[in-house]
Each structure stands twice: as C-alpha cells, then as structure tokens.
Design an enzyme around this catalytic site. Structure first.
Site, PDB file in Angstrom:
ATOM      1  N   ARG A  17     -12.084  16.041   8.229  1.00 26.75           N
ATOM      2  CA  ARG A  17     -12.913  16.318   7.041  1.00 26.75           C
ATOM      3  C   ARG A  17     -14.356  16.582   7.456  1.00 26.75           C
ATOM      4  O   ARG A  17     -14.867  15.954   8.374  1.00 26.75           O
ATOM      5  CB  ARG A  17     -12.884  15.124   6.084  1.00 26.75           C
ATOM      6  N   HIS A  66     -13.027   2.843   0.720  1.00 27.30           N
ATOM      7  CA  HIS A  66     -12.920   1.814   1.782  1.00 27.30           C
ATOM      8  C   HIS A  66     -13.574   0.500   1.351  1.00 27.30           C
ATOM      9  O   HIS A  66     -13.989  -0.295   2.193  1.00 27.30           O
ATOM     10  CB  HIS A  66     -13.612   2.263   3.099  1.00 27.30           C
ATOM     11  N   LYS A  94       3.368   0.672   3.044  1.00 23.63           N
ATOM     12  CA  LYS A  94       2.929  -0.332   4.013  1.00 23.63           C
ATOM     13  C   LYS A  94       3.055  -1.688   3.325  1.00 23.63           C
ATOM     14  O   LYS A  94       2.641  -1.818   2.151  1.00 23.63           O
ATOM     15  CB  LYS A  94       1.451  -0.045   4.336  1.00 23.63           C
ATOM     16  N   ASN A 132       0.877  -1.169   0.000  1.00 24.19           N
ATOM     17  CA  ASN A 132       0.000   0.000   0.000  1.00 24.19           C
ATOM     18  C   ASN A 132       0.917   1.221   0.000  1.00 24.19           C
ATOM     19  O   ASN A 132       1.459   1.596   1.033  1.00 24.19           O
ATOM     20  CB  ASN A 132      -0.895  -0.048   1.250  1.00 24.19           C
ATOM     21  N   ASN A 136      -9.162   7.078  10.095  1.00 22.96           N
ATOM     22  CA  ASN A 136      -8.871   8.489   9.819  1.00 22.96           C
ATOM     23  C   ASN A 136      -9.917   9.043   8.867  1.00 22.96           C
ATOM     24  O   ASN A 136     -10.400  10.148   9.024  1.00 22.96           O
ATOM     25  CB  ASN A 136      -7.473   8.625   9.222  1.00 22.96           C
ATOM     26  N   GLY A 137     -10.256   8.245   7.860  1.00 23.72           N
ATOM     27  CA  GLY A 137     -11.421   8.542   7.022  1.00 23.72           C
ATOM     28  C   GLY A 137     -12.562   7.667   7.514  1.00 23.72           C
ATOM     29  O   GLY A 137     -12.323   6.617   8.101  1.00 23.72           O
ATOM     30  N   ASP A 157      -7.983  13.389  16.817  1.00 26.69           N
ATOM     31  CA  ASP A 157      -7.902  12.014  17.314  1.00 26.69           C
ATOM     32  C   ASP A 157      -8.949  11.821  18.409  1.00 26.69           C
ATOM     33  O   ASP A 157      -8.911  12.491  19.445  1.00 26.69           O
ATOM     34  CB  ASP A 157      -6.490  11.750  17.853  1.00 26.69           C
ATOM     35  N   HIS A 207     -17.166   1.970   8.777  1.00 27.71           N
ATOM     36  CA  HIS A 207     -15.702   2.017   8.849  1.00 27.71           C
ATOM     37  C   HIS A 207     -15.302   3.388   9.383  1.00 27.71           C
ATOM     38  O   HIS A 207     -15.502   4.407   8.710  1.00 27.71           O
ATOM     39  CB  HIS A 207     -15.110   1.780   7.443  1.00 27.71           C
ATOM     40  N   LEU A 208     -14.765   3.417  10.595  1.00 26.06           N
ATOM     41  CA  LEU A 208     -14.378   4.697  11.209  1.00 26.06           C
ATOM     42  C   LEU A 208     -12.889   4.692  11.520  1.00 26.06           C
ATOM     43  O   LEU A 208     -12.457   4.180  12.556  1.00 26.06           O
ATOM     44  CB  LEU A 208     -15.156   4.921  12.515  1.00 26.06           C
ATOM     45  N   ARG A 240      -2.778  -2.139  -3.215  1.00 23.79           N
ATOM     46  CA  ARG A 240      -3.968  -1.331  -2.965  1.00 23.79           C
ATOM     47  C   ARG A 240      -3.919  -0.154  -3.941  1.00 23.79           C
ATOM     48  O   ARG A 240      -2.942   0.614  -3.947  1.00 23.79           O
ATOM     49  CB  ARG A 240      -3.966  -0.794  -1.540  1.00 23.79           C
ATOM     50  N   GLU A 289      -7.858  -5.366   5.416  1.00 20.64           N
ATOM     51  CA  GLU A 289      -7.829  -5.068   3.981  1.00 20.64           C
ATOM     52  C   GLU A 289      -6.698  -5.819   3.283  1.00 20.64           C
ATOM     53  O   GLU A 289      -6.832  -6.253   2.144  1.00 20.64           O
ATOM     54  CB  GLU A 289      -7.669  -3.553   3.776  1.00 20.64           C
TER      55      GLU A 289
HETATM   56  P1  AMP Z   1      -7.236   3.754  11.384  1.00 23.17           P
HETATM   57  O1  AMP Z   1      -7.237   4.689  10.208  1.00 23.17           O
HETATM   58  O2  AMP Z   1      -8.195   2.614  11.221  1.00 23.17           O
HETATM   59  O3  AMP Z   1      -5.885   3.291  11.826  1.00 23.17           O
HETATM   60  O4  AMP Z   1      -7.823   4.618  12.611  1.00 23.17           O
HETATM   61  C1  AMP Z   1      -7.108   5.698  13.135  1.00 23.17           C
HETATM   62  C2  AMP Z   1      -7.999   6.470  14.072  1.00 23.17           C
HETATM   63  O5  AMP Z   1      -8.528   5.581  15.064  1.00 23.17           O
HETATM   64  C3  AMP Z   1      -7.258   7.530  14.865  1.00 23.17           C
HETATM   65  O6  AMP Z   1      -7.406   8.763  14.260  1.00 23.17           O
HETATM   66  C4  AMP Z   1      -7.954   7.555  16.212  1.00 23.17           C
HETATM   67  O7  AMP Z   1      -8.817   8.658  16.277  1.00 23.17           O
HETATM   68  C5  AMP Z   1      -8.802   6.310  16.240  1.00 23.17           C
HETATM   69  N1  AMP Z   1      -8.518   5.470  17.410  1.00 23.17           N
HETATM   70  C6  AMP Z   1      -7.516   4.599  17.578  1.00 23.17           C
HETATM   71  N2  AMP Z   1      -7.592   4.034  18.806  1.00 23.17           N
HETATM   72  C7  AMP Z   1      -8.674   4.565  19.414  1.00 23.17           C
HETATM   73  C8  AMP Z   1      -9.290   4.421  20.694  1.00 23.17           C
HETATM   74  N3  AMP Z   1      -8.791   3.590  21.606  1.00 23.17           N
HETATM   75  N4  AMP Z   1     -10.397   5.139  20.954  1.00 23.17           N
HETATM   76  C9  AMP Z   1     -10.913   5.976  20.045  1.00 23.17           C
HETATM   77  N5  AMP Z   1     -10.373   6.159  18.839  1.00 23.17           N
HETATM   78  C10 AMP Z   1      -9.275   5.480  18.511  1.00 23.17           C
END
Ligand code: AMP
Length: 401
Positions: free
Chosen positions: A242, A181, A14, A7, A212-213, A284, A209-210, A92, A387
């Site tokens: 965003r 996603h 990655k 990726n 960064n995006g 975050d 899916h939550l 990817r 993924e």
């Molecule tokens: P990802 O893109 O799937 O790696 O998700 C990254 C996002 O996950 C970061 O911006 C964090 O806001 C959120 N995140 C990671 N760990 C936690 C947690 N323990 N509680 C709430 N949000 C989290």
C-alpha cells in the site's frame, strides 16, 4: 473462565482459546482457504505446542467454526470436554465507525450497527459478522463481544480526524480519520507503561505497528490522540503493497494519463504499491533485507523510503505530544527488523534518542526489550503485540459486568 477469540477474514478464521484464570492459551490456530478448494485448519495445543495441520472441506465460516469446535473438544487431542465449558466468544471487528468507542456485548442493535459500517470496510466487516452469526447458529446461548480496531482511536479530537475537504462530507457521510490497529496500539501502550514502571496516565508514547499493514499512533495518557491510518487503512506509512500518504492530485493525474478505472486505481494503490512497487522485488521486508545493504539499489531505496516515512511520523507525533517517554516497535517488521529500526533511529539524538546497536541487533520476535542506551532520554522498546489477549480481556470484563 474460558474465552474463545475469533478473527474471521474473508477466507480465514484465526482462533485462540484462553483460560482466563491461569492467563494461558489452551489452543490456537488458523482455518485457511475457507470457501475455496484445499481448505486446512492448523491446530496447536497451548501457545507453543506442535502445529498439526488438517485438510478438510470448509465451504463456509459456519462449517469452519464447527470443525474448529470439533478439534477443541476431540477426546484424544482436544483441550475441553464440551463446548459448555466456553463462557464467551470475543470477535475482532475491523470497523465500528464512530458508534463504538469501546468493546461491547453483541446484540441485534450492535449487529445492525456493524452492518451500517460495511461501506467503510467492505472486505472486513462482512466476514467478521459471518463469524458472529456462525456462533449464534452453533451456540445460541453463548455471549459474544465485539472488539473494534477503530474504537481506541475514538478519543482523537476533531483537529486530528477532520480532513481538509468540505465539512459536509463529514456531516453527511461521516468521512473522517478513523484509524486502525487500535487493539495492538492499546496493548503495547499499556505494556510499555508497565515496562517503564509508570502509570499509563503519566506516559506520552508513540507506538509503531509494522505488519502487513503499518500504522503509527500518538498515545497521550493512555488515549490515542492521532494515528497515521485514516478513513481507510491506505493512509499514512508506506506498507508492503500500500502506498500510504501521497499527493491526491497524482491519483487524478494517473487515472487520466493511464486511462485507469476506479477499480484499477484502487488495485494499484492497495496491491501494487508500497515496498513492492518501489523495489519491484517483494512486499516482504525479509526479501529486501537479505544481503542488505549490498542487495540492490532498489531494495535499499524501498527500505529507505519505508523507514523515512516512519521517521517523519515519529517527529510529527513528538510535536503533537510535546515530547515523548518511549517509542514502541511492534508486529512482524517492528519486532523483527533491526535494520528498519536502525535506519529510522539514526541521527535522532537531538530528540534524546540513543539506540544501543548491539541490543537492537539481538531483539527478535517474541522478546520484549529496551534497545536504547541507559542515558537515552527517550526509550525505544520492542514489544510483541497481543491483540488476542486484549480481545479476551475485554470480553471477560464485559461479560463479568
Ligand atoms: P504481521 O502482519 O505482524 O504478521 O507481519 C507480517 C510482516 O512481517 C511480513 O510481511 C514481513 O514483511 C514482516 N516480517 C516478518 N518477519 C520478519 C523479519 N524477520 N524481518 C523483517 N520483516 C519481517
């Protein structure tokens, strides 16, 4: 069969090397600050091995991939004797436009089609292609497969992907909802059906899916029928930085009123909005959740706006699907935030959703779980996304045929 999954981002690579026979990860890691000073490569044996971090010069993606290969084949620390053990590379690729409804073997024609989609994803498709070209230069004979973020959503019907603007923009410029996603939504939908003990073709699912995006997808019989991200990954949910959905007239108003250029407006909507913009604290969610609900009014407001938008999409997709068997939470926030999950699912019993608050509290990253009570008509599942595994599996399937 051994498959390398790549990726490639603008300054990162990655990677994960899979042994498909044993369905295991042999090594994985991340090259960072590619093309910048202070470049590093993380290297981890297996899925959970100790992370070693190497600092080295990585002026471009080709050098980065060569260094990753050096680590993979290192006599002492490597996981394969030589590169000839690799059977294929899966990439990817963010945007396949409407040209790709499935993953494909990479040919000159496919590369040209990915180039044609650069204007849709100017930040992503060029580094994705750099990864493909680097592999071609280092291992000219190895087969490469492209797995697109957009392809899962190509099953949407026109009523879901056509915008309410003059049709000529779709006809002449392919302006429409594409969705993103896709690999993640596809993986968790498939896994949810397994956990529910039903055929995917019999399931109505809403995948959330939550990371960064953030995006939501309505999945009917294994196919995406609607999704919240649009022509770009800016539409839909409120995200870290965003804005997601908003009145388009506001963009015109703000540009005029604040005298903003196109680039400044783009920056405002993509980088300074979302929970960062509302909370004025952080993008975050961990920073907003620490001390919740007593941290601050603005932290609470940001979490509430973020969660309310998710709730709205879940309701909308229940209508689109005419019901739903399960809602699936995944990625950084989805897997790790009992707070957001509890705010969203509060007062949804009319829909047949009853959250088990104890189960919700203890379900964290890495764990799969049903967080509803036994009598909840609609199940709520937490499923860690994978993924890379989907990319490896698609790659294996394509080169095996
Ligand atoms: P990802 O893109 O799937 O790696 O998700 C990254 C996002 O996950 C970061 O911006 C964090 O806001 C959120 N995140 C990671 N760990 C936690 C947690 N323990 N509680 C709430 N949000 C989290």
């Amino acid at each position: 069969m051994k498959i390398l999954v790549l990726n490639c981002g603008s300054s990162s690579i990655k990677y994960q090397l899979f042994d498909m026979q044993s369905n295991s990860v042999l090594a994985k890691g991340l090259a960072q600050r590619v093309g910048q000073t202070g470049s590093t490569i993380d290297f981890r044996k297996g899925n959970d091995g100790k992370k070693d971090v190497y600092t080295m010069d990585i002026p471009d993606h080709k050098v980065g991939i060569q260094k990753i290969f050096d680590l993979l084949t290192d006599k002492q620390t490597g996981v394969v004797k030589s590169l000839s053990e690799l059977d294929a590379v899966g990439h990817r690729i963010v945007h396949g436009g409407d040209k790709f409804a499935h993953s494909v073997l990479i040919t000159e024609e496919v590369k040209n089609a990915i180039k044609d989609c650069i204007h849709f994803a100017p930040l992503h498709n060029p580094p994705n292609l750099k990864g493909v070209e680097a592999i071609e230069a280092i291992m000219p004979d190895i087969r490469q497969v492209a797995v697109f973020d957009t392809s899962f959503h190509q099953t949407m019907a026109p009523e879901a992907y056509i915008y309410g603007i003059p049709y000529r923009f779709y006809r002449d410029k392919k302006i429409r909802r594409y969705g993103f996603h896709g690999t993640s939504h596809r993986y968790v939908a498939r896994r949810a059906a397994e956990l529910l003990g039903k055929a995917l073709e019999e399931c109505k699912l809403i995948t959330v899916h939550l990371g960064n995006g953030c995006s939501v997808c309505a999945v009917d019989k294994g196919k995406s029928v609607d999704t919240s991200m649009g022509h770009t990954p800016l539409e839909g949910l409120v995200m870290g930085t965003r804005c997601g959905d908003m009145d388009p007239a506001l963009i015109l108003h703000l540009m005029k009123d604040e005298n903003l250029s196109v680039a400044e407006m783009d920056n405002l909507l993509n980088k300074s909005s979302g929970v960062l913009g509302i909370s004025e604290i952080s993008s975050d969610l961990r920073d907003l959740e620490e001390g919740w609900p007593n941290k601050s009014e603005k932290a609470n407001l940001a979490l509430d706006v973020y969660s309310h938008r998710i709730k709205k999409y879940i309701g909308a997709y229940m209508a689109v699907l005419n019901g739903c068997d399960a809602i699936i939470w995944t990625a950084g926030v989805g897997e790790n935030s009992p707070i957001v999950r509890s705010i969203v699912h509060k007062n949804m019993d009319w829909f047949g959703i009853k959250l088990d608050l104890d189960k919700n509290e203890v379900t964290w990253r890495g764990a799969e779980g049903d967080i509803t009570t036994p009598d909840s008509k609609v199940k709520v599942l937490v499923i860690p996304t994978n993924e890379e595994l989907i990319i490896a599996q698609d790659t294996m399937e394509i080169i095996s045929n």
